[in-house]
Design an enzyme around this catalytic site. Structure first.
Site, PDB file in Angstrom:
ATOM      1  N   GLY B  52       5.077  11.464  -6.669  1.00  0.00           N
ATOM      2  CA  GLY B  52       4.452  11.016  -5.425  1.00  0.00           C
ATOM      3  C   GLY B  52       4.672   9.527  -5.185  1.00  0.00           C
ATOM      4  O   GLY B  52       4.874   8.744  -6.123  1.00  0.00           O
ATOM      5  N   TRP B  53       4.667   9.142  -3.926  1.00  0.00           N
ATOM      6  CA  TRP B  53       4.925   7.754  -3.534  1.00  0.00           C
ATOM      7  C   TRP B  53       4.021   7.421  -2.341  1.00  0.00           C
ATOM      8  O   TRP B  53       4.489   7.253  -1.224  1.00  0.00           O
ATOM      9  CB  TRP B  53       6.414   7.592  -3.185  1.00  0.00           C
ATOM     10  N   GLY B  54       2.699   7.435  -2.606  1.00  0.00           N
ATOM     11  CA  GLY B  54       1.744   7.169  -1.528  1.00  0.00           C
ATOM     12  C   GLY B  54       1.115   5.804  -1.704  1.00  0.00           C
ATOM     13  O   GLY B  54       1.791   4.781  -1.555  1.00  0.00           O
ATOM     14  N   GLN B  56      -0.989   4.946  -4.682  1.00  0.00           N
ATOM     15  CA  GLN B  56      -0.930   4.580  -6.099  1.00  0.00           C
ATOM     16  C   GLN B  56       0.491   4.685  -6.664  1.00  0.00           C
ATOM     17  O   GLN B  56       0.841   3.961  -7.594  1.00  0.00           O
ATOM     18  CB  GLN B  56      -1.870   5.480  -6.919  1.00  0.00           C
ATOM     19  N   SER B 119      -0.952  13.373  -2.884  1.00  0.00           N
ATOM     20  CA  SER B 119      -2.265  13.364  -2.233  1.00  0.00           C
ATOM     21  C   SER B 119      -3.152  14.463  -2.803  1.00  0.00           C
ATOM     22  O   SER B 119      -2.679  15.458  -3.346  1.00  0.00           O
ATOM     23  CB  SER B 119      -2.106  13.566  -0.727  1.00  0.00           C
ATOM     24  N   ASP B 120      -4.441  14.262  -2.672  1.00  0.00           N
ATOM     25  CA  ASP B 120      -5.400  15.242  -3.171  1.00  0.00           C
ATOM     26  C   ASP B 120      -5.164  16.608  -2.541  1.00  0.00           C
ATOM     27  O   ASP B 120      -5.206  17.642  -3.211  1.00  0.00           O
ATOM     28  CB  ASP B 120      -6.824  14.779  -2.858  1.00  0.00           C
ATOM     29  N   LYS B 170      -9.613   0.982 -10.098  1.00  0.00           N
ATOM     30  CA  LYS B 170     -10.712   0.797  -9.149  1.00  0.00           C
ATOM     31  C   LYS B 170     -10.296  -0.132  -8.018  1.00  0.00           C
ATOM     32  O   LYS B 170     -10.930  -1.151  -7.736  1.00  0.00           O
ATOM     33  CB  LYS B 170     -11.947   0.276  -9.885  1.00  0.00           C
ATOM     34  N   ASP B 233     -16.145   8.269  -7.216  1.00  0.00           N
ATOM     35  CA  ASP B 233     -15.048   7.717  -6.433  1.00  0.00           C
ATOM     36  C   ASP B 233     -15.093   8.191  -4.982  1.00  0.00           C
ATOM     37  O   ASP B 233     -15.047   7.388  -4.051  1.00  0.00           O
ATOM     38  CB  ASP B 233     -13.707   8.123  -7.074  1.00  0.00           C
ATOM     39  N   GLU B 237     -16.134   5.502  -1.891  1.00  0.00           N
ATOM     40  CA  GLU B 237     -15.287   5.122  -0.755  1.00  0.00           C
ATOM     41  C   GLU B 237     -15.922   5.540   0.575  1.00  0.00           C
ATOM     42  O   GLU B 237     -15.716   4.895   1.591  1.00  0.00           O
ATOM     43  CB  GLU B 237     -13.859   5.676  -0.911  1.00  0.00           C
ATOM     44  N   GLU B 407     -14.969  -3.275  -7.006  1.00  0.00           N
ATOM     45  CA  GLU B 407     -13.856  -2.775  -6.203  1.00  0.00           C
ATOM     46  C   GLU B 407     -13.878  -3.345  -4.793  1.00  0.00           C
ATOM     47  O   GLU B 407     -12.843  -3.675  -4.226  1.00  0.00           O
ATOM     48  CB  GLU B 407     -13.845  -1.239  -6.162  1.00  0.00           C
ATOM     49  N   SER B 429      -6.146   6.219  -0.172  1.00  0.00           N
ATOM     50  CA  SER B 429      -5.681   7.606  -0.176  1.00  0.00           C
ATOM     51  C   SER B 429      -6.131   8.321   1.103  1.00  0.00           C
ATOM     52  O   SER B 429      -7.047   7.872   1.788  1.00  0.00           O
ATOM     53  CB  SER B 429      -6.267   8.337  -1.375  1.00  0.00           C
TER      54      SER B 429
END
Lengths: 493, 493
Positions: B52-54, B56, B119-120, B170, B233, B237, B407, B429
């Site tokens: 993945g390359w988002g 993170q 992604s989730d 974080k 988390d 957010e 954070e 994200s």
């Protein structure tokens, strides 16, 4: 995707709605002249237990009692022994002394038809004991498909030995009562209802449901399923009925003030226009009449507002439908129920918009409110987006028309016009109140971020939306359904 | 309820945080001097696949590659063949030619340690194929406990033959990268991370996780569980990190304008004060220092704002915690994922507040921003409410401090101060972005309806809240954790 509906009644005459795309729906028209058929419809029912005294309870219990006057069918209220509603039920003439008020579970055990009108959260918690207490072969009556949604989340179902029926009035309890009382002088005044038969163990379930609806004073009763009902109902109140109208008004009010309008003018152009003339035109002449009645110079303003708002409203409505359909919204309501003791629901009418509204309503007498074309474009776009979302998911046209149009213009908005948003929101069920609080801010923010920014930045808008609006099948549906509209408006004072 | 934490490492030295109420937590301090231990920590790992390359992905892949330079451990990116991120990965020096960029499932099959940074929503969809593709005995690395939450909703679990570990920085990806680069000249610059070992099939999982975290440049790494991590988390957010700060600023801005402030002044007193001086004071001297640094005449304003806001903020935060904990929020994110193609996320920075903000930021140079005591009271109340909600649910103190304080003040708010809210929100994200859009309006409305109305109507407020604030254990926690704060601030330009 919308499907035709039909059913069989041994007691009531059916009418047929002729709908677009070759579809039709069977419905039953109500009226006081049909009350004489109620003993036949309720064959085998000696006692109707009305459980709960919230929004629907007081309305349905009193309407039923009066419609069944002179018959041998008893209407008895069942409440928990420490219920804060005991005095209210007594004040409405339900008394322990004459056997019309008793302990909730006792009444459930005794009754042939149990109308479960306690809150959705309470149903979710108490259903195992309630199912257990009911007589074999008795009938469970719901006014909402919520419990089916909850049972599904839990992987459970209704006991096989019960009839399970639903009559869901398309208006809040106070409207169901108010119009019934008005109906004593004007035959046919009332709130439409949907009905569903989910389980029929003795072949009488359909007429029990229709009898119940006629006894409530429904001008007409259309068919649905528990599943379609809970989805469209929870969805609709989060949408145009409560959540959307609240959020849209807040955003419109703010926008008009930012553009230089006085606070009173901003409230009049937003809230007053929607709950007053726009609702009245839609109720009596249909949605398109709002647009067609505008002066030529205002039509462009309406169109711009409509084209900008529709996509944003549709996006939120798609989210709401998903949340309801997946069972998430029902889980949320149950979780909220458990939090309410610690965090009771606060008031929503203390903010600037509604304080100004209070003043505007007081000084309204004699003034006529203009249909603001921008407000009309925004509001009608949200209404059409809701209609399209329900249509995409295959709901019956009567359900779409009632959940998206008739319930707001004939029941909720007139109350809001007379008494303010808090009265309207807070006289609905806890599920509806929670939903309005949850989704109104979402409509407000998204329309502000997407629709108004698109207008202010002069972004290209989709003209096809206006063509789709003008040629939409809902206009023919409303014309057909409108033939059954009672000649009397709700009296809200 | 908060519990002490400990673990065993064969490679890294532990430090102990001495915390209130007789508790302690073992942590590992990071630093470039530890990179020489990485081959030992990663014993048995020849290839780390970064999938993945988002947000993170780019940060972690580049940090890992640079930290592992000169070792035989290869860092290889895995992307779907039609991925729009291929060019970005190539531009960062990951190439097919030299075997550091390849097809997602091929990289999963080859790698000994698979860092799943898609992604989730994509994890929720693709996990069966991913589990299937992984080598037996390999290690699955997550940067979020989300997948555990999703598996629970589905009644599933991780394959027993895999190590399952987590390192959760974080801060958003760009911060993880930015501070790592700064750390090349200032040892210890970085974003703290939590780690968890969910399954350990070869006895090496703890050191894999700690090695991963050290290689990312985390100044310190504390222990949690996948469950505590996904709850805190997703909750955080939606709360003070993104949702609350956005909603609070909108409400404060509107309030100051309504009270007669110019738009620029209103933005400065709300957004600028929070993301500037308030964040800086909290970051360097703790939460209480914001209050203590106020002139005597401003302390009363802070207290009133705090007392009015805390209950409303706590109510929303309790709702968020329930929604996350029940799995609802995860289901919502998955449902939204399926809608995104049809309804892409719109921009949030086109509205008045953020347009004004753009102007204010441009003209900021040289001006010093005052700590507005009302803004400070509102913001700190929401922060404390979040701390209390996490504490009530038994999260480790390090997690509470990082998710509720560090954070935002060390990573997100400085970016927001430099580049605006949209940059901050939209570099997180998809789960975070969706959550911010969902909950910001809820904070805005409830605080407006409840807190500001309470102030304007001069309702009695609860004085005990101020005593609780002043004597709260979080102040000692932040002082202890602050000993590990890197000496360098994030460079956001």
């Amino acid at each position: 995707m919308t499907r035709s509906q039909d059913f069989h009644s041994k007691v009531f005459k059916k009418d047929t709605l002729t709908l677009p795309k070759g579809q039709s729906e069977s419905v039953v028209r109500g009226g006081r002249d049909l009350f004489s058929l109620l003993p036949k419809a309720f064959e085998g029912v000696r006692q109707i237990g009305v459980i709960g005294w919230g929004s629907q309870g007081p309305a349905q219990a009193q309407n039923l009692r009066e419609s069944l006057e002179g018959t041998s069918i008893r209407v008895k209220i069942g409440l928990q022994q420490n219920s804060r509603s005991l005095d209210a039920a007594r004040a409405a003439g339900f008394r322990e002394e004459n056997g019309t008020l008793g302990d909730m579970f006792e009444v459930i055990r005794e009754s042939d038809l149990v109308l479960l009108l306690i809150s959705d959260a309470a149903q979710s918690q108490l259903y195992p004991q309630i199912f257990e207490a009911m007589k074999s072969g008795a009938t469970l009556g719901l006014s909402h498909g919520y419990l089916l949604g909850h049972l599904r989340n839990e992987g459970k179902s209704f006991p096989k030995h019960l009839n399970v029926i639903m009559v869901a009035p398309k208006g809040m309890g106070p409207s169901v009562r108010k119009l019934y009382v008005q109906g004593k002088t004007v035959n046919g005044a009332g709130i439409n209802a949907s009905f569903a038969v989910h389980q029929d163990v003795n072949g009488k379930a359909t007429d029990y449901a229709l009898g119940w609806s006629v006894a409530l004073g429904s001008p007409y009763t259309f068919q649905t399923t528990l599943e379609n009902e809970f989805k469209s109902d929870i969805f609709g109140e989060r949408g145009i009925l409560l959540g959307a109208v609240h959020g849209l008004i807040e955003g419109l009010y703010r926008r008009y003030v930012a553009q230089g309008a006085s606070r009173e003018e901003a409230f009049t152009r937003s809230a007053e226009a929607i709950t007053g003339p726009i609702s009245e035109i839609v109720s009596k002449r249909g949605i398109l009449a709002v647009y067609e009645g505008l002066p030529a110079s205002d039509k462009g303003v309406f169109e711009q507002a409509y084209k900008a708002t529709y996509p944003a409203a549709r996006e939120i409505l798609a989210e709401i439908y998903d949340e309801v359909s997946s069972g998430n919204e029902i889980r949320s309501v149950n979780l909220a129920g458990a939090r309410l003791a610690r965090y009771p629901m606060g008031r929503i009418d203390g903010t600037e918009t509604w304080k100004v509204g209070e003043r505007v309503r007081k000084e309204r007498a004699g003034k006529s409110v203009h249909v603001d074309p921008f407000t009309a474009g925004v509001y009608i776009a949200a209404m059409m987006a809701q209609i399209d979302e329900l249509d995409e998911h295959g709901h019956p046209y009567s359900e779409i028309a009632n959940e998206s149009v008739i319930e707001c213009t004939d029941s909720l908005n007139p109350y809001m016009h007379a008494r303010g948003v808090a009265y309207m929101v807070d006289n609905c069920s806890t599920t509806a109140r929670l939903g309005a609080r949850k989704w109104a801010p979402r409509f407000d923010y998204l329309i502000d971020q997407v629709a108004y920014v698109a207008l202010d930045e002069k972004q290209a808008l989709n003209d096809a939306l206006i063509t789709e609006f003008k040629t939409h099948v809902i206009h023919a549906v409303l014309a057909e359904v409108g033939k059954m509209r009672p000649s009397v408006d709700i009296a809200v004072t």
